[in-house]
Design a protein around this motif. Structure first.
Motif: not given
Length: 153
Positions: A82-86
């Motif tokens: 999720v952090n990567c995508m954000i």
């Protein structure tokens, strides 16, 4: 749209809530985004920022949180993917120059390589601190680990 001192914090867990509170105390305008409304209870009573409930991987939610005016985004959810995508959305779609992402797995850093995303890995930071404290001293060097070995002998 003019950039401001607006900061978005994606994730309102222990790290996100504390980071948001500290940024507010430093005079920044902070908006915290989390999918779970109950997570906002972690914010300090004196938190002066804004809360947006929603999925920060959704550009519509980021728009509602003010990403177009933001100077910085910190992706600090408890999920590396999720952090990567954000971080990718913030850097690629919105051209945000200051994007930070917490990754528990430092081997995932390659996923944001070349995007200018600053990756923060708690495990690496902890190892650096252990090294700085002398615990991970080289063989023959002084330090707590060397003294511990002597005491055990």
């Amino acid at each position: 749209m003019k950039k401001t001192n607006q900061i978005l914090v994606a994730g309102c867990g222990r790290l996100g809530s504390n980071l948001a509170g500290m940024l507010c105390k430093c005079g920044h305008r902070v908006t915290v985004v989390d999918r779970d409304a109950a997570a906002f209870r972690r914010l300090a009573a004196d938190f002066s920022g804004f809360e947006v409930q929603g999925d920060a991987t959704d550009p519509d939610v980021l728009e509602a949180a003010g990403i177009g005016r933001a100077a910085l985004l910190a992706a600090v959810t408890e999920n590396d993917n999720v952090n990567c995508m954000i971080a990718q959305i913030a850097a690629r779609l919105y051209g945000l120059g200051q994007v930070y992402a917490r990754f528990e797995d430092p081997e995932l850093e390659y996923l944001v390589e070349g995007l200018g995303v600053h990756v923060i890995c708690p495990a690496e930071l902890s190892l650096q601190e252990f090294y700085r404290s002398g615990l991970l001293a080289r063989e023959g060097a002084e330090g707590p680990l060397a003294r511990w070995g002597e005491e055990r002998a």
